[in-house]
Design an enzyme around this catalytic site. Structure first.
Site, PDB file in Angstrom:
ATOM      1  N   TYR A  53       0.820  -1.221   0.000  1.00  0.00           N
ATOM      2  CA  TYR A  53       0.000   0.000   0.000  1.00  0.00           C
ATOM      3  C   TYR A  53       0.854   1.273   0.000  1.00  0.00           C
ATOM      4  CZ  TYR A  53      -4.072  -2.897   0.201  1.00  0.00           C
ATOM      5  OH  TYR A  53      -5.034  -3.821  -0.132  1.00  0.00           O
ATOM      6  N   GLN A  88     -15.077   2.800  -6.090  1.00  0.00           N
ATOM      7  CA  GLN A  88     -14.370   1.667  -5.497  1.00  0.00           C
ATOM      8  C   GLN A  88     -12.894   2.001  -5.367  1.00  0.00           C
ATOM      9  OE1 GLN A  88     -15.909  -2.246  -7.472  1.00  0.00           O
ATOM     10  NE2 GLN A  88     -16.261  -0.575  -8.905  1.00  0.00           N
ATOM     11  N   HIS A 106     -14.544   1.457  -0.740  1.00  0.00           N
ATOM     12  CA  HIS A 106     -13.435   0.547  -0.424  1.00  0.00           C
ATOM     13  C   HIS A 106     -12.328   1.239   0.370  1.00  0.00           C
ATOM     14  CE1 HIS A 106     -14.554  -2.443  -3.899  1.00  0.00           C
ATOM     15  NE2 HIS A 106     -15.346  -2.538  -2.850  1.00  0.00           N
TER      16      HIS A 106
HETATM   17  P1  OAD Z   1     -10.777  -4.053 -12.538  1.00  0.00           P
HETATM   18  O1  OAD Z   1      -9.302  -4.088 -12.777  1.00  0.00           O
HETATM   19  O2  OAD Z   1     -11.434  -5.316 -12.140  1.00  0.00           O
HETATM   20  O3  OAD Z   1     -11.529  -3.533 -13.850  1.00  0.00           O
HETATM   21  C1  OAD Z   1     -11.114  -2.374 -14.518  1.00  0.00           C
HETATM   22  C2  OAD Z   1     -12.095  -2.092 -15.641  1.00  0.00           C
HETATM   23  O4  OAD Z   1     -11.723  -0.854 -16.228  1.00  0.00           O
HETATM   24  C3  OAD Z   1     -12.123  -3.132 -16.768  1.00  0.00           C
HETATM   25  O5  OAD Z   1     -13.489  -3.451 -17.061  1.00  0.00           O
HETATM   26  C4  OAD Z   1     -11.453  -2.413 -17.935  1.00  0.00           C
HETATM   27  O6  OAD Z   1     -12.017  -2.792 -19.196  1.00  0.00           O
HETATM   28  C5  OAD Z   1     -11.776  -0.975 -17.631  1.00  0.00           C
HETATM   29  N1  OAD Z   1     -10.793  -0.005 -18.175  1.00  0.00           N
HETATM   30  C6  OAD Z   1      -9.445  -0.120 -18.244  1.00  0.00           C
HETATM   31  N2  OAD Z   1      -8.897   0.984 -18.763  1.00  0.00           N
HETATM   32  C7  OAD Z   1      -9.922   1.840 -19.039  1.00  0.00           C
HETATM   33  C8  OAD Z   1     -10.017   3.153 -19.593  1.00  0.00           C
HETATM   34  N3  OAD Z   1      -8.925   3.828 -19.984  1.00  0.00           N
HETATM   35  N4  OAD Z   1     -11.237   3.705 -19.720  1.00  0.00           N
HETATM   36  C9  OAD Z   1     -12.355   3.030 -19.349  1.00  0.00           C
HETATM   37  N5  OAD Z   1     -12.335   1.798 -18.807  1.00  0.00           N
HETATM   38  C10 OAD Z   1     -11.149   1.206 -18.656  1.00  0.00           C
HETATM   39  O7  OAD Z   1     -11.032  -2.880 -11.472  1.00  0.00           O
HETATM   40  P2  OAD Z   1     -12.323  -2.616 -10.576  1.00  0.00           P
HETATM   41  O8  OAD Z   1     -13.560  -3.055 -11.275  1.00  0.00           O
HETATM   42  O9  OAD Z   1     -12.245  -1.229 -10.089  1.00  0.00           O
HETATM   43  O10 OAD Z   1     -11.038  -3.776  -4.412  1.00  0.00           O
HETATM   44  O11 OAD Z   1     -12.047  -3.583  -9.357  1.00  0.00           O
HETATM   45  C11 OAD Z   1     -12.974  -3.659  -8.309  1.00  0.00           C
HETATM   46  C12 OAD Z   1     -12.263  -3.920  -7.002  1.00  0.00           C
HETATM   47  O12 OAD Z   1     -11.437  -5.072  -7.125  1.00  0.00           O
HETATM   48  C13 OAD Z   1     -11.308  -2.828  -6.578  1.00  0.00           C
HETATM   49  O13 OAD Z   1     -11.943  -1.770  -5.910  1.00  0.00           O
HETATM   50  C14 OAD Z   1     -10.368  -3.551  -5.660  1.00  0.00           C
HETATM   51  C15 OAD Z   1     -10.175  -4.827  -6.455  1.00  0.00           C
HETATM   52  O14 OAD Z   1      -9.872  -5.947  -5.718  1.00  0.00           O
HETATM   53  C16 OAD Z   1     -10.318  -3.868  -3.275  1.00  0.00           C
HETATM   54  O15 OAD Z   1      -9.120  -3.821  -3.244  1.00  0.00           O
HETATM   55  C17 OAD Z   1     -11.183  -4.024  -2.059  1.00  0.00           C
END
Ligand code: OAD
Length: 229
Positions: A53, A88, A106
């Site tokens: 972190y 998140q 989160h």
């Molecule tokens: P993910 O890494 O799971 O997903 C990221 C999303 O962003 C994907 O659907 C990509 O297609 C999209 N993406 C990437 N680059 C992009 C861009 N330039 N413009 C638009 N979209 C883009 O991340 P999260 O969904 O945020 O939790 O993950 C959810 C949670 O999982 C996080 O908050 C974290 C993680 O474990 C904790 O740590 C508690």
């Protein structure tokens, strides 16, 4: 006036240089989530968790908001109805773009939490396991992050906002992690329209009423310009 609830994920900060979790080369392809993002991992090896972190905090503090964060701040300032911005993300790029009252479900990388007494305080740039809590003195400082197995913050406030929403917008999240992944269904059940903005559609076809595909830094300002009166 229309009430909007927005959920953002790592994709909105990707173009600010912060890595996502599940994309190619993402954090969870390089680190074991069980080691660095669970209470059990922290109990086993607090130094490893703080190192992880500390690196996230350094990246976040050195990053700058992009056009997508800025567009959402403009929307919040200019929209005649309520805009609830739920993220998140643990970075503070929404705030630094000018958004107010961001709901960090989160947690926040800029905050520290005492595992002994629950006191919270601004995190120093580098945290260490022996840092004493400013309130109780216990050497149990942890980042104020919600780990797997813990309950996300502000769930009641979010549920209320979803229940009243006219429009729910999901931006840059894969929809892999609950409860956030279920917000679209909650909003739909409450009668809201649903929109996803993502590099590519993240979920089963038809889950969202509408999808805008593209990088957040272009797609979000475009959408905001379309709807701002
Ligand atoms: P993910 O890494 O799971 O997903 C990221 C999303 O962003 C994907 O659907 C990509 O297609 C999209 N993406 C990437 N680059 C992009 C861009 N330039 N413009 C638009 N979209 C883009 O991340 P999260 O969904 O945020 O939790 O993950 C959810 C949670 O999982 C996080 O908050 C974290 C993680 O474990 C904790 O740590 C508690």
């Amino acid at each position: 006036m229309e009430r909007i609830v927005i959920l953002t994920g790592a994709g909105i900060s990707a173009e600010s240089g912060l890595g996502t979790f599940r994309d190619k080369g993402g954090l969870w392809t390089r680190y074991d989530l069980g080691d660095v993002a669970t209470p059990e991992g922290f109990a086993r090896d607090p130094t490893l968790v703080h190192d992880f972190y500390n690196a996230r905090r350094a990246n976040a503090l050195d990053a700058t908001p992009n056009a997508a964060h800025q567009a959402l701040a403009r929307l919040q300032a200019g929209w005649p109805g309520a805009v609830t911005l739920v993220t998140q993300n643990i970075d503070d790029l929404h705030e630094r773009a000018g958004s107010r009252d961001v709901v960090h479900m989160h947690g926040e990388i800029t905050r520290a939490l005492c595992a002994a007494c629950d006191h919270r305080w601004p995190a120093p740039r580098v945290m260490a396991p022996a840092d004493p809590c400013p309130a109780c003195g216990a050497p149990r400082a942890r980042p104020d992050i919600v780990w797997f197995g813990e309950i996300p913050y502000h769930m009641e406030r979010i549920a209320n906002a979803l229940w009243r929403a006219d429009l729910f917008v999901s931006i840059g999240t894969s929809g892999e992690v609950y409860p956030a992944a279920g917000f679209v269904e909650e909003a739909k059940a409450a009668g809201a329209e649903t929109l996803e903005i993502n590099l590519e559609p993240s979920r089963v076809p038809g889950l969202f009423d509408r999808v805008i595909a593209g990088p957040a830094s272009r797609a979000v300002p475009g959408w905001v310009a379309d709807i701002l009166p």
